[in-house]
Design a protein around this motif. Structure first.
Motif, PDB file in Angstrom:
ATOM      1  N   HIS A 176       1.409   3.170  -3.345  1.00 42.41           N
ATOM      2  CA  HIS A 176       0.336   3.991  -3.934  1.00 42.41           C
ATOM      3  C   HIS A 176       0.283   3.851  -5.460  1.00 42.41           C
ATOM      4  N   ASP A 234      -7.183   0.932  -3.307  1.00 45.15           N
ATOM      5  CA  ASP A 234      -5.921   0.585  -2.648  1.00 45.15           C
ATOM      6  C   ASP A 234      -5.940  -0.822  -2.062  1.00 45.15           C
ATOM      7  N   ARG A 244       0.825  -1.219   0.000  1.00 40.90           N
ATOM      8  CA  ARG A 244       0.000   0.000   0.000  1.00 40.90           C
ATOM      9  C   ARG A 244       0.857   1.267   0.000  1.00 40.90           C
TER      10      ARG A 244
END
Length: 471
Positions: A279, A285, A276
């Motif tokens: 990005h 996400d 995560r």
């Protein structure tokens, strides 16, 4: 606690919840191998009767796998949402089945089922699945909606996504690129383009990640890629700056089985956070890709529950979904027939297990997929896979796995072909993930209805995908 039930004048006694769950399970070879299956249909019917009459809150007071010695049990119990559970807490397992079927038949069913999902333990979900017919599993699954997103959105109503699996025995980039091209031309790859590497070498994994990322960026494909290395390898590559989209790991339903995979919950959470932190997603996400399969705990001798009794493989499989739920993944799939006939003997058992796994995962809030597959020493064939694929598509499965010609030449098992999914989409009116379908239209491969159009590969930029320049 002992449970008793009389059927046709015969009294049956079951020594605790673990035994009731095991003996109520539809027949499968893995439970016979573990010594926990019902001896005959009469005993199975008696156990199912007992199970149907059990209050759902029994599963909050009587353990299947001990809390003190198993972190998966601790995760299940410590994160249980009693407020969400309150809507169905008064029901028995049989009453819960009726509630699900009644709810699924009305408008707003997806929202009502979603509201209780966090209040359900895997054992409750496994229990209700055991007393449901195949059509029950399909009807309720079709009524549920679970989605996740990274560069594409998985699980949208009316879609059937695919993992494009371009495995190669030597990780040859030209062979992989050819398989990727084959899949893209048939509208596959919207869930993930995912490679099982021939080696878990960090350098080899890095090379494959760069290969897939170069293909994706060169042709501006709204898709995510993944090389299915161990999560420790992936974490190291993230730290080294490799283009990682999704962090992959196989998981199971007991602490012991996860230890055999070389992971625990803390490590899985670390991998989730590492992925995560990059990005790289554009519409969401969700960054984890998790695989499971009935029989994984038994195969590592990590299948024993309370009192040292063997827990049935379907209940343990469903417990793996609690681990998955904690990680909010993009993709979860059961590799339903991969382990072999020792665990799921024939096409009938594989079909039933696939429907169970999909139902249980989805009811627990996961964007659930299935690798519709079998090994060549199982009593199954491609007709069985056609049947399972069609049933799962009707049930709203999030995605399935596709390989060239339905034959994975690296892993040595049979799955689905790109053409199989194309046929199923056309037959049932399903479409790819919306972002991926928009790209297919942009490059001229599908029309406004989502159907493939005549495509001039000679004039397309995709023609260069397997060239030396592209690689």
């Amino acid at each position: 606690m002992k449970y008793q039930q009389q059927v046709s004048g015969v009294n049956y006694t079951f020594d605790g919840l673990v035994e009731v769950m095991a003996k109520a399970t539809p027949l499968r070879s893995g439970d016979q191998l573990a010594g926990c299956a019902a001896e005959h249909d009469g005993e199975r019917a008696a156990a199912a009767w007992v199970l149907a009459d059990l209050p759902l809150d029994t599963f909050l007071t009587e353990e299947v796998v001990p809390y003190d010695t198993d972190e998966v049990t601790r995760l299940i119990m410590d994160t249980h949402d009693r407020q969400a559970f309150s809507a169905v807490s008064h029901l028995t397992v049989g009453g819960f089945r009726d509630w699900l079927l009644e709810t699924a038949s009305h408008d707003g069913s997806a929202e009502r089922i979603t509201e209780i999902s966090a209040g359900l333990t895997p054992e409750m979900v496994a229990a209700v699945s055991k007393i449901m017919r195949n059509q029950d599993l399909i009807a309720v699954s079709a009524a549920m909606r679970v989605s996740a997103a990274f560069r594409t959105t998985i699980g949208s109503p009316g879609t059937l996504a695919t993992r494009l699996q371009p495995n190669h025995p030597t990780d040859d980039p030209r062979g992989i690129a050819a398989a990727v091209l084959d899949g893209l031309l048939l509208g596959c790859g919207d869930a993930v383009i995912g490679i099982n590497p021939a080696t878990d070498s960090p350098q080899a994994t890095s090379d494959l990640l760069h290969l897939l990322d170069s293909i994706r960026t060169r042709y501006d494909i709204p898709a995510q890629s993944c090389v299915l290395s161990h999560i420790t390898t992936t974490i190291g590559l993230i730290e080294a700056g490799a283009p990682v989209d999704l962090a992959f790991q196989s998981i199971a339903g007991t602490e012991g089985a996860n230890t055999a995979f070389g992971v625990n919950i803390a490590l899985l959470r670390e991998g989730n956070e590492a992925a995560r932190s990059l990005h790289r997603g554009t519409v969401g996400d969700n960054v984890m890709y998790l695989e499971t399969g009935q029989g994984s705990a038994l195969s590592s001798h990590a299948h024993l529950g309370v009192g040292g009794k063997p827990v049935d493989q379907q209940t343990l499989e469903t417990r793996a979904y609690a681990v998955a739920r904690d990680l909010q993944p993009l993709l979860v799939n059961t590799v339903v027939g991969f382990i072999g006939p020792e665990y799921l003997y024939d096409g009938r058992q594989i079909i039933r297990a696939g429907l169970e796994d999909h139902f249980c995962g989805k009811l627990l809030g996961l964007p659930m997929g299935v690798d519709v597959c079998y090994t060549n020493h199982a009593e199954a064939d491609q007709n069985d896979m056609d049947t399972l694929l069609t049933l799962l598509a009707a049930a709203g499965v999030a995605f399935v796995i596709t390989v060239p010609g339905a034959d994975d030449v690296m892993l040595g098992y049979q799955s689905l072909s790109f053409h199989d999914v194309l046929t199923t989409r056309r037959t049932l009116g399903l479409r790819p993930a919306p972002e991926f379908e928009a790209w297919l239209r942009t490059v001229g491969m599908v029309d406004e209805t989502g159907r493939l159009t005549p495509f001039d590969l000679e004039r397309s930029a995709l023609r260069s995908l397997t060239s030396a320049e592209a690689l």
